[in-house]
Design a protein around this motif. Structure first.
Motif, mmCIF file in Angstrom:
data_model
loop_
_atom_site.group_PDB
_atom_site.id
_atom_site.type_symbol
_atom_site.label_atom_id
_atom_site.label_comp_id
_atom_site.label_asym_id
_atom_site.label_seq_id
_atom_site.Cartn_x
_atom_site.Cartn_y
_atom_site.Cartn_z
ATOM 1 N N UNK A 1 96.861 -0.096 -81.113
ATOM 2 C CA UNK A 1 96.913 -0.924 -82.413
ATOM 3 C C UNK A 1 96.861 -2.339 -82.172
ATOM 4 N N UNK A 2 96.018 -3.001 -82.768
ATOM 5 C CA UNK A 2 95.553 -4.491 -82.840
ATOM 6 C C UNK A 2 96.349 -5.192 -83.819
ATOM 7 N N UNK A 3 96.927 -6.120 -83.455
ATOM 8 C CA UNK A 3 97.866 -7.112 -84.434
ATOM 9 C C UNK A 3 97.425 -8.714 -84.076
ATOM 10 N N UNK A 4 97.520 -9.081 -85.111
ATOM 11 C CA UNK A 4 97.438 -10.787 -85.132
ATOM 12 C C UNK A 4 98.852 -11.558 -85.367
ATOM 13 N N UNK A 5 99.472 -12.092 -84.233
ATOM 14 C CA UNK A 5 100.578 -12.828 -84.242
ATOM 15 C C UNK A 5 100.472 -14.166 -84.559
ATOM 16 N N UNK A 6 101.612 -14.716 -85.047
ATOM 17 C CA UNK A 6 101.488 -16.181 -85.361
ATOM 18 C C UNK A 6 103.078 -16.560 -85.071
ATOM 19 N N UNK A 7 103.057 -17.728 -84.332
ATOM 20 C CA UNK A 7 104.484 -18.499 -84.126
ATOM 21 C C UNK A 7 104.391 -19.884 -84.917
ATOM 22 N N UNK A 8 105.644 -20.139 -85.253
ATOM 23 C CA UNK A 8 105.747 -21.584 -85.791
ATOM 24 C C UNK A 8 107.093 -22.335 -85.578
ATOM 25 N N UNK A 9 106.593 -23.579 -85.999
ATOM 26 C CA UNK A 9 107.719 -24.632 -85.671
ATOM 27 C C UNK A 9 108.308 -24.701 -84.139
ATOM 28 N N UNK A 10 109.967 -24.630 -84.262
ATOM 29 C CA UNK A 10 110.444 -24.746 -82.816
ATOM 30 C C UNK A 10 110.049 -23.448 -81.982
ATOM 31 N N UNK A 11 109.794 -22.411 -82.453
ATOM 32 C CA UNK A 11 109.717 -21.176 -81.773
ATOM 33 C C UNK A 11 108.108 -21.458 -81.159
ATOM 34 N N UNK A 12 107.256 -22.057 -81.938
ATOM 35 C CA UNK A 12 105.830 -22.076 -81.456
ATOM 36 C C UNK A 12 105.940 -23.010 -80.263
ATOM 37 N N UNK A 13 106.597 -24.105 -80.356
ATOM 38 C CA UNK A 13 106.729 -25.092 -79.167
ATOM 39 C C UNK A 13 107.507 -24.573 -77.891
ATOM 40 N N UNK A 14 108.347 -23.700 -78.039
ATOM 41 C CA UNK A 14 109.254 -23.040 -77.085
ATOM 42 C C UNK A 14 108.310 -22.211 -76.373
ATOM 43 N N UNK A 15 107.482 -21.313 -77.167
ATOM 44 C CA UNK A 15 106.655 -20.388 -76.648
ATOM 45 C C UNK A 15 105.131 -21.008 -76.072
ATOM 46 N N UNK A 16 105.056 -22.301 -76.495
ATOM 47 C CA UNK A 16 103.751 -22.915 -76.180
ATOM 48 C C UNK A 16 102.460 -22.045 -76.779
ATOM 49 N N UNK B 1 115.074 -41.428 -82.279
ATOM 50 C CA UNK B 1 115.024 -42.294 -80.936
ATOM 51 C C UNK B 1 114.787 -41.273 -79.542
ATOM 52 N N UNK B 2 115.315 -40.097 -79.588
ATOM 53 C CA UNK B 2 115.260 -39.313 -78.369
ATOM 54 C C UNK B 2 114.363 -38.097 -78.636
ATOM 55 N N UNK B 3 113.364 -38.449 -79.458
ATOM 56 C CA UNK B 3 112.259 -37.550 -79.600
ATOM 57 C C UNK B 3 112.403 -36.636 -80.945
ATOM 58 N N UNK B 4 111.435 -35.725 -81.041
ATOM 59 C CA UNK B 4 111.372 -34.830 -82.310
ATOM 60 C C UNK B 4 112.633 -33.810 -82.155
ATOM 61 N N UNK B 5 113.013 -33.645 -83.625
ATOM 62 C CA UNK B 5 114.284 -32.672 -83.407
ATOM 63 C C UNK B 5 113.891 -31.977 -84.880
ATOM 64 N N UNK B 6 114.018 -30.339 -84.650
ATOM 65 C CA UNK B 6 113.617 -29.483 -85.867
ATOM 66 C C UNK B 6 114.731 -29.477 -86.659
ATOM 67 N N UNK B 7 114.681 -29.547 -87.906
ATOM 68 C CA UNK B 7 116.060 -29.534 -88.752
ATOM 69 C C UNK B 7 116.377 -28.309 -88.827
ATOM 70 N N UNK B 8 117.677 -28.259 -88.691
ATOM 71 C CA UNK B 8 118.364 -26.820 -88.739
ATOM 72 C C UNK B 8 118.345 -26.522 -90.462
#
Lengths: 88, 158
Positions: free
Chosen positions: A1-16, B135-142
């Motif tokens: 099954x094919x899916x389209x996945x999206x990641x946002x905000x801090x999670x997007x950055x952590x996963x790159x 000043x220490x970079x970007x911070x996501x708001x909780x």
């Protein structure tokens, strides 16, 4: 099954990773299954099960907490994972 | 009902006037304007400089849908003659406007309540995320638990 996945905000950055197309095995039937399947990639992907309060949306509708196990996937579904929202 | 997600600023006066123009049955217009606060950077120690700016990310395609659903729910709960929601995205500096909610109704009770309801639901259900420049970079708001509690006030048993 094919899916389209999206990641946002801090999670997007952590996963790159902002998004990807995946083809999941039949054992991945719900959003909860998908979360486990992605986490099993290991490394940064473990955040999907270890990071507190990560939310999800199925076909652009936010899932209420604990609804992921009842949210059934379908061919072409769009699933997003993201931290709690902070707009307004 | 009209919902916009945009990077440009908006004219509070013009938007407010538009809610009652040509609608003589409107007796009340309640509006809310959210602004970027020059908060101290709590995560980099006390007494540090205020944030320089923030960037608002959103989920294109879902954001408009979520805002429309929130306004529809408000229209189901109160007799409203008009609703306008504008939410900005992109980089914003302290003092800049982020969000506008305007509600027109025959009486002030419905206008006040629906305006507050829309903001409380927007805070917890619309897919926006704020990232502050510090000043220490970007911070996501909780996310704040108080926002969840504010939205929960409107929950219905049925």
């Amino acid at each position: 099954m094919k899916l389209e996945l999206r990641y946002f905000a801090g999670l997007r950055e952590a996963l790159d990773c902002a998004g990807e197309s995946v083809d999941v095995p039949a054992s991945v039937a719900t959003v909860a299954d998908l979360r486990q399947w992605l986490s099993a990639r290991g490394g940064v992907w473990e955040a999907l099960t270890t990071q507190k309060n990560l939310r999800s949306a199925l076909d652009r509708t936010m899932l209420v907490l604990h609804a992921e196990a009842q949210s059934t996937l379908h061919e072409g579904a769009e699933v997003a994972f993201f931290p709690p929202v902070t707009g307004g | 009902m009209s919902v916009s997600v945009q990077s440009e600023d908006f004219d509070v006066g013009a938007e407010t006037v538009a809610l009652s123009t040509g609608r003589n049955e409107v007796g009340a217009v309640a509006t809310f304007v959210g602004l970027v606060r020059a908060d101290k950077c709590s995560q980099v120690g006390a007494g540090t400089t205020a944030i320089a700016a923030m960037t608002l990310e959103h989920y294109p395609g879902m954001t408009e849908k979520a805002l429309t659903e929130i306004v529809t729910e408000a229209e189901n709960r109160w007799p409203l003659q008009g609703v306008r929601v504008i939410h900005r995205i992109g980089r914003l500096q302290p003092g800049e406007r982020i969000v506008f909610v305007g509600v027109a109704s025959a009486h002030r009770g419905a206008a006040f309540a629906a305006c507050e309801f829309i903001m409380d639901y927007l805070k917890t259900r619309a897919p926006f995320w704020k990232k502050e420049e510090t000043p220490i970079g970007g911070q996501w708001v909780d996310a704040r638990e108080s926002d969840d509690q504010a939205a929960a006030r409107w929950a219905r048993d049925s």
